[in-house]
Structure formats: C-alpha cells, structure tokens
Scaffold this active site. Structure first.
Site, PDB file in Angstrom:
ATOM      1  N   THR A  69      64.924 -72.139  -6.528  1.00 28.18           N
ATOM      2  CA  THR A  69      64.955 -72.864  -7.677  1.00 28.18           C
ATOM      3  C   THR A  69      64.653 -74.268  -7.835  1.00 28.18           C
ATOM      4  O   THR A  69      64.162 -74.952  -6.660  1.00 28.18           O
ATOM      5  CB  THR A  69      66.387 -72.680  -8.255  1.00 28.18           C
ATOM      6  N   LYS A  73      60.287 -75.064  -6.802  1.00 28.92           N
ATOM      7  CA  LYS A  73      59.219 -74.032  -7.327  1.00 28.92           C
ATOM      8  C   LYS A  73      57.879 -74.175  -7.135  1.00 28.92           C
ATOM      9  O   LYS A  73      57.193 -73.354  -7.026  1.00 28.92           O
ATOM     10  CB  LYS A  73      59.495 -73.775  -8.746  1.00 28.92           C
ATOM     11  N   ASN A  94      59.274 -68.264  -8.068  1.00 29.25           N
ATOM     12  CA  ASN A  94      60.597 -68.493  -7.885  1.00 29.25           C
ATOM     13  C   ASN A  94      61.224 -67.366  -6.810  1.00 29.25           C
ATOM     14  O   ASN A  94      62.402 -67.400  -6.516  1.00 29.25           O
ATOM     15  CB  ASN A  94      61.539 -68.260  -9.218  1.00 29.25           C
ATOM     16  N   ASP A 109      60.271 -64.959 -13.410  1.00 28.05           N
ATOM     17  CA  ASP A 109      60.850 -65.192 -14.448  1.00 28.05           C
ATOM     18  C   ASP A 109      60.213 -64.684 -15.720  1.00 28.05           C
ATOM     19  O   ASP A 109      60.953 -63.982 -16.515  1.00 28.05           O
ATOM     20  CB  ASP A 109      60.855 -66.936 -14.721  1.00 28.05           C
ATOM     21  N   GLY A 133      59.174 -75.049 -26.591  1.00 31.72           N
ATOM     22  CA  GLY A 133      59.363 -75.630 -25.468  1.00 31.72           C
ATOM     23  C   GLY A 133      57.969 -75.420 -24.548  1.00 31.72           C
ATOM     24  O   GLY A 133      57.091 -74.556 -25.005  1.00 31.72           O
ATOM     25  N   GLY A 135      58.386 -76.019 -20.729  1.00 32.24           N
ATOM     26  CA  GLY A 135      58.554 -76.212 -19.470  1.00 32.24           C
ATOM     27  C   GLY A 135      58.241 -74.992 -18.810  1.00 32.24           C
ATOM     28  O   GLY A 135      57.309 -74.106 -18.891  1.00 32.24           O
ATOM     29  N   ASN A 157      56.288 -78.190 -29.315  1.00 31.45           N
ATOM     30  CA  ASN A 157      56.454 -78.953 -27.966  1.00 31.45           C
ATOM     31  C   ASN A 157      56.984 -80.327 -28.497  1.00 31.45           C
ATOM     32  O   ASN A 157      56.287 -80.812 -29.164  1.00 31.45           O
ATOM     33  CB  ASN A 157      55.763 -79.041 -27.165  1.00 31.45           C
ATOM     34  N   LYS A 162      54.135 -84.442 -24.354  1.00 33.45           N
ATOM     35  CA  LYS A 162      53.051 -84.103 -24.768  1.00 33.45           C
ATOM     36  C   LYS A 162      52.211 -83.515 -23.525  1.00 33.45           C
ATOM     37  O   LYS A 162      51.076 -82.257 -23.941  1.00 33.45           O
ATOM     38  CB  LYS A 162      52.414 -84.969 -25.709  1.00 33.45           C
ATOM     39  N   GLY A 253      69.039 -63.955 -23.413  1.00 34.56           N
ATOM     40  CA  GLY A 253      68.227 -64.468 -22.119  1.00 34.56           C
ATOM     41  C   GLY A 253      69.101 -63.653 -21.090  1.00 34.56           C
ATOM     42  O   GLY A 253      68.509 -63.871 -19.839  1.00 34.56           O
TER      43      GLY A 253
HETATM   44  P1  NDP Z   1      62.207 -77.189 -18.169  1.00 26.20           P
HETATM   45  O1  NDP Z   1      63.267 -78.438 -18.056  1.00 26.20           O
HETATM   46  O2  NDP Z   1      61.039 -76.986 -17.442  1.00 26.20           O
HETATM   47  O3  NDP Z   1      61.738 -77.010 -19.576  1.00 26.20           O
HETATM   48  C1  NDP Z   1      62.603 -77.205 -20.831  1.00 26.20           C
HETATM   49  C2  NDP Z   1      61.549 -77.373 -22.369  1.00 26.20           C
HETATM   50  O4  NDP Z   1      62.298 -77.443 -23.377  1.00 26.20           O
HETATM   51  C3  NDP Z   1      60.764 -78.742 -22.090  1.00 26.20           C
HETATM   52  O5  NDP Z   1      59.492 -78.501 -22.701  1.00 26.20           O
HETATM   53  C4  NDP Z   1      61.711 -79.585 -22.800  1.00 26.20           C
HETATM   54  O6  NDP Z   1      60.962 -80.759 -23.483  1.00 26.20           O
HETATM   55  C5  NDP Z   1      62.066 -78.772 -23.990  1.00 26.20           C
HETATM   56  N1  NDP Z   1      63.258 -79.269 -24.324  1.00 26.20           N
HETATM   57  C6  NDP Z   1      64.560 -79.698 -23.844  1.00 26.20           C
HETATM   58  N2  NDP Z   1      65.596 -80.189 -24.732  1.00 26.20           N
HETATM   59  C7  NDP Z   1      64.813 -80.033 -26.063  1.00 26.20           C
HETATM   60  C8  NDP Z   1      65.214 -80.375 -27.558  1.00 26.20           C
HETATM   61  N3  NDP Z   1      66.467 -80.997 -27.519  1.00 26.20           N
HETATM   62  N4  NDP Z   1      64.481 -80.221 -28.548  1.00 26.20           N
HETATM   63  C9  NDP Z   1      63.292 -79.721 -28.144  1.00 26.20           C
HETATM   64  N5  NDP Z   1      62.732 -79.498 -26.870  1.00 26.20           N
HETATM   65  C10 NDP Z   1      63.493 -79.553 -25.944  1.00 26.20           C
HETATM   66  O7  NDP Z   1      63.240 -76.049 -18.098  1.00 26.20           O
HETATM   67  P2  NDP Z   1      62.822 -74.590 -17.827  1.00 26.20           P
HETATM   68  O8  NDP Z   1      61.658 -74.215 -18.718  1.00 26.20           O
HETATM   69  O9  NDP Z   1      63.022 -74.221 -16.460  1.00 26.20           O
HETATM   70  O10 NDP Z   1      64.105 -73.766 -18.405  1.00 26.20           O
HETATM   71  C11 NDP Z   1      64.435 -73.722 -20.005  1.00 26.20           C
HETATM   72  C12 NDP Z   1      65.593 -73.052 -19.985  1.00 26.20           C
HETATM   73  O11 NDP Z   1      65.362 -71.566 -19.687  1.00 26.20           O
HETATM   74  C13 NDP Z   1      67.024 -73.371 -19.073  1.00 26.20           C
HETATM   75  O12 NDP Z   1      68.081 -73.486 -20.025  1.00 26.20           O
HETATM   76  C14 NDP Z   1      67.108 -72.261 -18.371  1.00 26.20           C
HETATM   77  O13 NDP Z   1      68.540 -71.848 -18.221  1.00 26.20           O
HETATM   78  C15 NDP Z   1      66.349 -70.907 -19.073  1.00 26.20           C
HETATM   79  N6  NDP Z   1      66.036 -70.036 -17.979  1.00 26.20           N
HETATM   80  C16 NDP Z   1      66.507 -68.667 -18.208  1.00 26.20           C
HETATM   81  C17 NDP Z   1      66.219 -67.727 -17.187  1.00 26.20           C
HETATM   82  C18 NDP Z   1      66.686 -66.530 -17.256  1.00 26.20           C
HETATM   83  O14 NDP Z   1      66.441 -65.641 -16.396  1.00 26.20           O
HETATM   84  N7  NDP Z   1      67.392 -65.953 -18.522  1.00 26.20           N
HETATM   85  C19 NDP Z   1      65.011 -67.858 -16.113  1.00 26.20           C
HETATM   86  C20 NDP Z   1      64.688 -69.417 -16.304  1.00 26.20           C
HETATM   87  C21 NDP Z   1      65.087 -70.176 -17.209  1.00 26.20           C
HETATM   88  P3  NDP Z   1      61.129 -82.221 -22.589  1.00 26.20           P
HETATM   89  O15 NDP Z   1      60.465 -81.708 -21.473  1.00 26.20           O
HETATM   90  O16 NDP Z   1      60.477 -83.125 -23.369  1.00 26.20           O
HETATM   91  O17 NDP Z   1      62.487 -82.310 -22.129  1.00 26.20           O
END
Ligand code: NDP
Length: 287
Positions: A69, A73, A94, A109, A133, A135, A157, A162, A253
């Site tokens: 994690t 990763k 992962n 994932d 999103g 990420g 996004n 960006k 989720g």
């Molecule tokens: P990352 O930090 O890699 O990505 C998060 C994304 O959400 C980014 O694009 C981020 O933008 C965006 N974001 C964050 N806050 C906001 C906001 N207020 N408004 C708009 N966009 C926003 O995280 P992950 O992708 O790794 O994880 C995301 C979620 O997924 C986590 O909460 C995690 O718990 C969940 N998850 C669940 C899993 C499951 O098995 N259920 C497995 C993996 C993840 P920016 O970069 O600008 O912050």
C-alpha cells in the site's frame, strides 16, 4: 502419533504508515474459516528507504506474498520479476505473489471493483463510463473498464491535478485504444444523459469526513444510471444516498474491498474464501 507442523505460511502488507490498515482482520478471518491454521497475515511498517531490504526479507522468509500500500505501489515494481497485464498498464502493484523466489506483481484494486460490478449484474461492455477522480483507484478501475470493452470513459478531475488526469487519458487512448473525454472539475458536474455507469474514485465520504460528497448536480442522475463508490468506510456514503434517493442501482466500496482481498487469498492459497465471513470481520473491526 499426529504429524507435528508448526511452520507458518506468511503473507501480509508493506506500507508506511500502515498501522490502521484493516487487511489483517479480513484476511485472518478468512484463513480461520478455511481451516488454514498456519497462515498468518503480518502488518509491516516499511519506510521507503527500506523497501529493497523488505523484499529480500520476504524472499528469505519464503513469504507466499505481500500486499503493497502507500507509498510502495509504484516503487516496488523494480524488484519484481513479472507483472500481470493490467498491473503493467496501471503502473502500480498492490499484490505480489512469491513462487519459489519469483515475484509477480498484480493490481487487484481494479479487478476487485470489476468483480463487484459483475456481482451486481452490470456489464461495462459498450457502456459510457464516468469516473470521478484520477488517482490510483481511478487509474486501476479505468484500465479494467477498458480491458472489459467499455465504449467511452470520461475522467472528471480537479484542475490542480491536471497532469495526473491527462496522463491517465494518454494511457487509456494510447495503450488501450479507448475513446475518452476529460472534464476539468472546476464547477458542479452535470452527469451527461448518455452516461451508463458513474464511479466515485475520490476519497470524498471516507471516515472521518463522512458528510463530504463529490460536487455534482445530483438531479442529473437518471434512475437508469448505475452508481458505484470506492469508499468502504462508511459503506453508505452521502454520494450513494443521493443515487439511492433517485432510484439508481448502486453499490458501496465494500464490494471492491472484499473482492480484492478475496482475490489475494485465492492467489496466495489457491482457495476461494467466504466473502460473507470477510465482510463481517471488517464490519466488526470498524465498529
Ligand atoms: P489518490 O489520492 O491516488 O486519488 C484520489 C483522487 O481524488 C485524486 O484525483 C484527487 O485529486 C481526487 N480528489 C481528492 N479530493 C477531492 C475533492 N475534494 N474533490 C475532487 N477530487 C478530489 O487516492 P486513491 O485513488 O488511491 O484512493 C481514492 C479512494 O479510494 C480512497 O478513499 C481509498 O480509500 C479508496 N480505495 C478503496 C479501495 C477499496 O477496496 N474499496 C481500494 C483502493 C482505494 P487531487 O490529486 O487533486 O487531490
């Protein structure tokens, strides 16, 4: 006399910080239920500078595999011998499987998300997908959606992010021949009428920020839209409540979480765990 065997089969998770990772609860409940008395899941805090040593340790202890994690990763890839196709596209791992010293990287994932989708009776083939999103979770889900034959993927996004979003679009178009669209999320997002599946892949709604929800115009959610969240804790987020109120089929989720953990167990032990047991263990752990 009964054969004496006290040799543990080890798996676990490397992360930093990692103390709050609930993997151990879910995995050990499944091991117990499967009668795998000698299987242990270890939660191991590995600082980034020590990742190479940790991988050597994994091999020396003949661990069957490990979850990675944050923040490992991507960095862990250089220590692997092979990678599954989707993990190669996603560029993040992962789950590692150790077969006699040969390490193979997977990304469960996105796969966990797709199994949850299938369990809900939804086929992404030929569908218009909207992902909030850009990420790690969005990347894993959009690669799997592309491999499953989605028609079009739209990434919504934040502008601050960006470059992340644009690199995801390039990956989907160049490596996976996907038709894509990119939306700068500067104001309230209207869900387009042609959307079939909407995914929240942001952390909005995750404990302790349980009242947060993505900035979208919820009245543009048609009841035909299928909505899935990545947030497992709490499972019923304000985002899902909005979908629920508008008559949409939705899934939390928890489905993604339990299915990715079940896949890990299958990869490591060759056995299919009881997902009900895993969900119950997770729910009692988070209280
Ligand atoms: P990352 O930090 O890699 O990505 C998060 C994304 O959400 C980014 O694009 C981020 O933008 C965006 N974001 C964050 N806050 C906001 C906001 N207020 N408004 C708009 N966009 C926003 O995280 P992950 O992708 O790794 O994880 C995301 C979620 O997924 C986590 O909460 C995690 O718990 C969940 N998850 C669940 C899993 C499951 O098995 N259920 C497995 C993996 C993840 P920016 O970069 O600008 O912050």
């Amino acid at each position: 006399m009964k054969e004496q065997n006290y040799l543990d089969s080890l798996v676990g998770v490397f992360g930093h910080p990692v103390a709050e990772n609930p993997g151990v609860v879910i995995q050990e409940a499944a091991f117990k239920d499967l009668g795998l008395d000698l299987w242990r899941f270890l939660t191991i805090d590995v600082e980034p500078k020590d990742l190479g040593h940790a991988i050597k340790g994994l091999k020396a202890f003949n661990m069957k595999g490990i979850n990675c994690t944050l923040p490992h990763k991507i960095e862990v890839i250089k220590y692997l011998d092979d990678m599954a196709e989707s993990a190669k596209h996603i560029g993040a791992v992962n789950t590692i499987v150790n077969e006699g010293g040969k390490l193979t990287g997977h990304n469960t994932d996105g796969q966990g998300f797709m199994i949850a989708l299938e369990e809900a009776g939804v086929d992404p083939k030929g569908k218009n997908i909207i992902i909030l999103g850009a990420g790690g979770a969005a990347r894993a889900i959009s690669v799997e959606m592309s491999l499953a034959g989605a028609k079009k993927i739209t990434i919504v996004n934040r502008v601050e992010d960006k470059e992340f979003g644009e690199s995801l679009i390039r990956l989907l178009e160049d490596e996976l021949n996907m038709v894509t669209a990119y939306v700068d999320w500067t104001e309230t997002f209207n869900v387009p009428e042609e959307a079939d599946i909407l995914v929240n892949a942001t952390p909005l709604g995750l404990y302790p920020n349980i009242n947060e929800k993505p900035n979208i115009n919820y009245d543009t959610m048609r009841k035909e839209l299928y909505v899935q969240d990545v947030i497992p804790n709490p499972a019923y987020t304000p985002f899902l409540a909005e979908a629920d109120q508008r008559g949409c089929q939705w899934q939390s989720g928890m489905g993604m979480l339990v299915n990715q953990a079940a896949l890990n167990i299958e990869m490591w032990t060759g056995l299919k765990p009881d997902k009900g047991v895993m969900i119950k263990a997770f729910e009692s752990a988070i209280g």
